[in-house]
Design an enzyme around this catalytic site. Structure first.
Site, PDB file in Angstrom:
ATOM      1  N   ASP A   1      21.269  13.383  52.336  1.00 37.55           N
ATOM      2  CA  ASP A   1      20.638  12.685  53.458  1.00 37.55           C
ATOM      3  C   ASP A   1      20.914  13.393  54.795  1.00 37.55           C
ATOM      4  OD1 ASP A   1      23.288  11.805  53.573  1.00 37.55           O
ATOM      5  OD2 ASP A   1      22.819   9.672  53.586  1.00 37.55           O
TER       6      ASP A   1
ATOM      7  N   SER B   1      26.449  16.264  56.735  1.00 42.11           N
ATOM      8  CA  SER B   1      27.740  16.401  56.061  1.00 42.11           C
ATOM      9  C   SER B   1      27.642  16.150  54.555  1.00 42.11           C
ATOM     10  CB  SER B   1      28.799  15.506  56.694  1.00 42.11           C
ATOM     11  OG  SER B   1      28.392  14.173  56.706  1.00 42.11           O
TER      12      SER B   1
ATOM     13  N   SER C   1      24.451  10.812  49.302  1.00 35.17           N
ATOM     14  CA  SER C   1      24.129  10.038  50.494  1.00 35.17           C
ATOM     15  C   SER C   1      25.389   9.456  51.104  1.00 35.17           C
ATOM     16  CB  SER C   1      23.171   8.900  50.118  1.00 35.17           C
ATOM     17  OG  SER C   1      23.028   8.032  51.218  1.00 35.17           O
ATOM     18  N   HIS C   2      25.347   9.215  52.412  1.00 33.65           N
ATOM     19  CA  HIS C   2      26.456   8.533  53.067  1.00 33.65           C
ATOM     20  C   HIS C   2      26.545   7.086  52.596  1.00 33.65           C
ATOM     21  CE1 HIS C   2      26.300  12.020  55.582  1.00 33.65           C
ATOM     22  NE2 HIS C   2      27.354  11.610  56.254  1.00 33.65           N
ATOM     23  N   SER C   3      25.408   6.582  52.136  1.00 31.49           N
ATOM     24  CA  SER C   3      25.332   5.165  51.797  1.00 31.49           C
ATOM     25  C   SER C   3      25.011   4.987  50.319  1.00 31.49           C
ATOM     26  CB  SER C   3      24.239   4.507  52.657  1.00 31.49           C
ATOM     27  OG  SER C   3      23.730   3.370  52.012  1.00 31.49           O
TER      28      SER C   3
END
Lengths: 207, 128
Positions: B67, B70, B8-10
């Site tokens: 997610d 990228s 995930s980006h987060s």
């Protein structure tokens, strides 16, 4: 291309990206997450450590391409790091484990990493991505090298124009694609940084 | 053993999803997270590290969920860098519903293919 020019190429890219960091962030803020300039600047800045490598004589082009790629992979968050990074790692074997290569090999190296960017990003020309600059630029370079005269200053201008042209496109890949038609009217930040890379190709290899 | 990795980006998004999965599927599953460490984003280096961690735990196969776009580019790149020794399956499925469905499949005796299928079916399930 010599190893020295290779290093200069990435140093140049680092310098011009840093100079355009805010503009790249602004472009990205319009249609993405606003960190393209910051991200690339961080990754390319990290590369300074690579150039400090004291064993200069053992430097070779293939190894450098791999090292630059690995550095970008692990320092640039987001798609651009993975795209530039993995493409450079994958294209490394095209370069010789030597301190210089001929123009034909140079073009093949660029061609290979552009193909890898397209493959990994699943992007084509017209999707409003970095491919809108990288693909036509490498095709132009290939054609003009075969004719015997790669006029890099011309290519540098064309790359800038191709980036500008992404303004009219609707994004089909990347974060901007979620915006649909609202992505029209903004230059793609990845195409802009790609054009900066071609400006460095001209600056370093055009002489 | 089959493991799962949430990219995930987060960090908080991944941690929250892991918490949810563990509550639903139990905490016997080898379940890792990658991304969002200092800033938002996921890079291939982080993913490789988690692949290696899961491999060290004894995973022969790892299912990867992501997610946004990228995260998948990072995961595919990491798969290339990792080399052989562990099967990496990057799953095209909704991040939350897909990973939950896969975890349920794995913890109820399903194999890699069952879990991938369950995850992909999550696309078909309407919420309302």
């Amino acid at each position: 291309m010599t190893t020295e020019q290779f290093v200069q190429l990435w140093q140049c890219f680092g310098t011009v990206v840093r100079a355009h960091q805010e503009h790249l962030d602004d472009l990205d803020r319009a249609i993405g997450d606003g960190d393209h300039g910051t991200n690339l600047t961080r990754g390319l800045g990290k590369m300074q450590d690579l150039w400090k490598d004291p064993i200069d004589t053992e430097r070779n082009l293939a190894d450098l391409s791999k090292k630059v790629g690995m550095t970008l992979l692990s320092t640039v968050g987001g798609a651009s790091g993975a795209l530039w990074g993995s493409a450079l790692v994958k294209a490394a074997p095209v370069l010789p484990s030597a301190s210089a290569c001929d123009d034909e090999t140079l073009v093949l190296w660029i061609e290979t990493f552009v193909s890898n960017i397209e493959e990994r990003g699943k992007a084509q020309v017209g999707d409003k991505t970095m491919v809108d600059v990288m693909r036509p630029a490498v095709n132009w370079l290939k054609a003009s090298t075969q004719e015997g005269s790669a006029r890099l200053p011309v290519l540098r201008e064309l790359a800038r124009q191709w980036s500008e042209d992404t303004k009219d496109l609707q994004a089909r890949r990347g974060r901007a694609s979620y915006l649909g038609a609202r992505s029209i009217g903004h230059v793609d930040p990845g195409s802009f940084s790609s054009a900066l890379w071609w400006a460095c190709v001209d600056r370093v290899l055009g002489g | 053993m089959v493991g799962m990795l949430l990219v995930s980006h987060s960090r908080r998004l991944a941690d929250g999803l892991r918490e949810l999965i563990q509550q639903l599927a139990g905490d016997t599953l080898a379940l890792g997270t990658a991304g969002g460490q200092e800033t938002l984003g996921a890079d291939a280096g982080m993913v490789v590290k988690e692949f290696e961690h899961l491999r060290a735990l004894g995973c022969e196969a790892i299912l990867v969920f992501g997610d946004l776009g990228s995260a998948f580019i990072a995961a595919e790149t990491a798969r290339d860098l990792l080399g052989d020794g562990v099967e990496i399956r990057i799953v095209d499925a909704p991040f939350v519903e897909g990973s939950v469905a896969a975890a349920m499949a794995l913890t109820t005796g399903g194999g890699v293919d069952d879990a991938v299928e369950a995850a992909q079916e999550a696309y078909e399930i309407r919420k309302l």
